[in-house]
Design a protein around this motif. Sequence first.
Motif, mmCIF file in Angstrom:
data_model
loop_
_atom_site.group_PDB
_atom_site.id
_atom_site.type_symbol
_atom_site.label_atom_id
_atom_site.label_comp_id
_atom_site.label_asym_id
_atom_site.label_seq_id
_atom_site.Cartn_x
_atom_site.Cartn_y
_atom_site.Cartn_z
ATOM 1 N N LEU A 89 12.839 8.133 -2.146
ATOM 2 C CA LEU A 89 12.086 6.861 -1.766
ATOM 3 C C LEU A 89 12.446 6.425 -0.552
ATOM 4 O O LEU A 89 11.654 6.192 0.217
ATOM 5 N N GLN A 90 13.557 6.370 -0.397
ATOM 6 C CA GLN A 90 14.350 5.783 0.905
ATOM 7 C C GLN A 90 14.211 6.810 1.886
ATOM 8 O O GLN A 90 14.444 6.565 3.175
ATOM 9 N N SER A 91 13.759 8.147 1.785
ATOM 10 C CA SER A 91 13.458 9.007 2.886
ATOM 11 C C SER A 91 12.105 8.801 3.269
ATOM 12 O O SER A 91 11.401 9.697 4.386
ATOM 13 N N ILE A 92 11.093 8.401 2.484
ATOM 14 C CA ILE A 92 9.786 8.184 2.796
ATOM 15 C C ILE A 92 9.637 7.187 4.020
ATOM 16 O O ILE A 92 9.880 6.040 3.866
ATOM 17 N N PRO A 93 8.852 7.486 5.048
ATOM 18 C CA PRO A 93 8.598 6.454 6.260
ATOM 19 C C PRO A 93 7.782 5.307 5.769
ATOM 20 O O PRO A 93 6.845 5.439 5.090
ATOM 21 N N SER A 94 8.253 4.041 5.979
ATOM 22 C CA SER A 94 7.700 2.942 5.613
ATOM 23 C C SER A 94 6.092 2.717 6.446
ATOM 24 O O SER A 94 5.316 2.042 5.813
ATOM 25 N N ASP A 95 5.946 3.498 7.626
ATOM 26 C CA ASP A 95 4.625 3.467 8.210
ATOM 27 C C ASP A 95 3.703 3.927 7.431
ATOM 28 O O ASP A 95 2.653 3.364 7.363
ATOM 29 N N LEU A 96 3.942 4.801 6.346
ATOM 30 C CA LEU A 96 2.710 5.410 5.803
ATOM 31 C C LEU A 96 2.240 4.455 4.601
ATOM 32 O O LEU A 96 1.202 4.164 4.336
ATOM 33 N N TYR A 97 3.325 3.471 4.268
ATOM 34 C CA TYR A 97 2.526 2.272 3.092
ATOM 35 C C TYR A 97 2.047 1.194 4.308
ATOM 36 O O TYR A 97 0.947 0.635 3.613
ATOM 37 N N GLU A 98 2.390 1.059 5.009
ATOM 38 C CA GLU A 98 1.755 0.188 6.199
ATOM 39 C C GLU A 98 0.434 0.568 6.475
ATOM 40 O O GLU A 98 -0.324 -0.394 6.382
ATOM 41 N N ALA A 99 0.309 1.677 6.821
ATOM 42 C CA ALA A 99 -0.999 2.053 7.141
ATOM 43 C C ALA A 99 -2.219 2.205 5.840
ATOM 44 O O ALA A 99 -3.150 2.130 5.891
ATOM 45 N N ALA A 100 -1.435 2.386 4.824
ATOM 46 C CA ALA A 100 -2.186 2.320 3.385
ATOM 47 C C ALA A 100 -2.538 0.904 3.075
ATOM 48 O O ALA A 100 -3.654 0.841 2.572
ATOM 49 N N LYS A 101 -1.948 -0.096 3.245
ATOM 50 C CA LYS A 101 -2.240 -1.392 3.224
ATOM 51 C C LYS A 101 -3.432 -2.018 4.023
ATOM 52 O O LYS A 101 -4.147 -2.525 3.507
ATOM 53 N N ILE A 102 -3.124 -1.483 5.378
ATOM 54 C CA ILE A 102 -4.261 -1.707 6.332
ATOM 55 C C ILE A 102 -5.552 -1.171 5.546
ATOM 56 O O ILE A 102 -6.732 -1.812 5.993
ATOM 57 N N ASP A 103 -5.550 0.038 5.337
ATOM 58 C CA ASP A 103 -6.814 0.618 4.654
ATOM 59 C C ASP A 103 -7.190 0.109 3.509
ATOM 60 O O ASP A 103 -8.335 0.478 2.814
ATOM 61 N N GLY A 104 -6.452 -0.851 2.938
ATOM 62 C CA GLY A 104 -6.918 -1.402 1.735
ATOM 63 C C GLY A 104 -6.459 -0.822 0.353
ATOM 64 O O GLY A 104 -6.939 -1.357 -0.875
ATOM 65 N N ALA A 105 -5.259 -0.037 0.494
ATOM 66 C CA ALA A 105 -4.938 0.781 -0.848
ATOM 67 C C ALA A 105 -3.896 -0.475 -1.733
ATOM 68 O O ALA A 105 -3.213 -1.270 -1.056
ATOM 69 N N ASN A 106 -4.362 -0.473 -2.922
ATOM 70 C CA ASN A 106 -3.483 -1.238 -3.694
ATOM 71 C C ASN A 106 -2.282 -0.372 -3.987
ATOM 72 O O ASN A 106 -1.854 0.562 -3.498
ATOM 73 N N TRP A 107 -1.350 -1.342 -5.151
ATOM 74 C CA TRP A 107 -0.139 -0.529 -5.407
ATOM 75 C C TRP A 107 -0.100 0.954 -6.112
ATOM 76 O O TRP A 107 0.347 1.437 -5.806
ATOM 77 N N TRP A 108 -1.178 0.941 -7.209
ATOM 78 C CA TRP A 108 -1.100 2.034 -7.691
ATOM 79 C C TRP A 108 -1.808 3.097 -6.846
ATOM 80 O O TRP A 108 -1.198 4.654 -7.128
ATOM 81 N N GLN A 109 -2.544 2.905 -6.126
ATOM 82 C CA GLN A 109 -2.877 4.129 -4.989
ATOM 83 C C GLN A 109 -2.051 4.463 -4.078
ATOM 84 O O GLN A 109 -1.916 5.430 -3.662
ATOM 85 N N GLN A 110 -1.048 3.521 -3.670
ATOM 86 C CA GLN A 110 0.079 3.827 -2.796
ATOM 87 C C GLN A 110 1.146 4.833 -3.839
ATOM 88 O O GLN A 110 1.693 5.664 -2.986
ATOM 89 N N ILE A 111 1.166 4.704 -4.981
ATOM 90 C CA ILE A 111 2.041 5.480 -5.766
ATOM 91 C C ILE A 111 1.551 6.874 -5.911
ATOM 92 O O ILE A 111 2.285 7.569 -5.717
#
Length: 289
Positions: free
Chosen positions: A176-198
């Motif tokens: 998990l700590q090797s996954i870039p945080s940018d991916l989650y930030e971009a997903a949040k901007i696109d409206g992805a919820n917690w489960w979709q991010q997982i």
Amino acid sequence: MKRQKLTPYLFLLPGCVILGAFIFYPMLQAIWLSLTEYNMIQDAEFIGVENYQNLFQDSLFWQTLTNTFIYLIGVVPALVIIPIFLAVLVNQKIKGIGFFRSAFFIPVVTSLVVAGIAWDWVYKEHGLLNYALEVVGIISEPIGWLTSTSTVLFAVMVVTVWKGLGYYMIIYLAGLQSIPSDLYEAAKIDGANWWQQITRITIPMLMPFILVVSIMSSISAMKVFEEIYVMTGGGPLHSSETLVFYIYTEAFDNLNMGYASAAGVILFILTLIFSLINLKVMGKKGNIT
């Protein structure tokens, strides 16, 4: 020029010597012993495939093999899936998260003898588990979790899962700590919820780690021994006896080393097959070659 070509092999030499002495030689020795009648007292006598023939005609061998497969099916999915959510939980940047990481990891470093005694107390007919179930009205009379042939194997499975969760959680946490945080930030901007991010980011990015955990937990489940030895001794009526415990009994209780070696070879082949299946299936999902 020749020295440069030989240098890598010289670095590999110590590792190869150790592997040869402690892995490959004992493995070849076990294969040889599986073709002999050997009781650790008299010299080994070559008997060909007779041990394998007797093994396949032994109903207890098939029972322990069935128990091992049930253990594999019950334990591995839990040890692959649950630690992912634990890792996501302890990966949060909140105050005191180190305490929770340590708490989840404590079972891993707890002595299995101590853990076995503690869980034996939990599983007693008048133990903590039955008391809790009676209080909430789920059961009306105590259940013999470790004395009933229908529940003992599943009761021991719970201990294996409990003890392994923290170990595999740490592996996933590293992923998990090797996954870039940018991916989650971009997903949040696109409206992805917690489960979709997982499901769209975390799990796909963790596929190499899931492969490792899947193979490691499969091997661990196939060779489970300590929990059985400490908590049930294979009973009642061999209902919790796994293949490794069967090998131990034949080798050291019955002094039938040749027969036990044949069972060990079967275990090695099955473990190798399951590892290759995991590598093929999970490797394709994670595009791992």
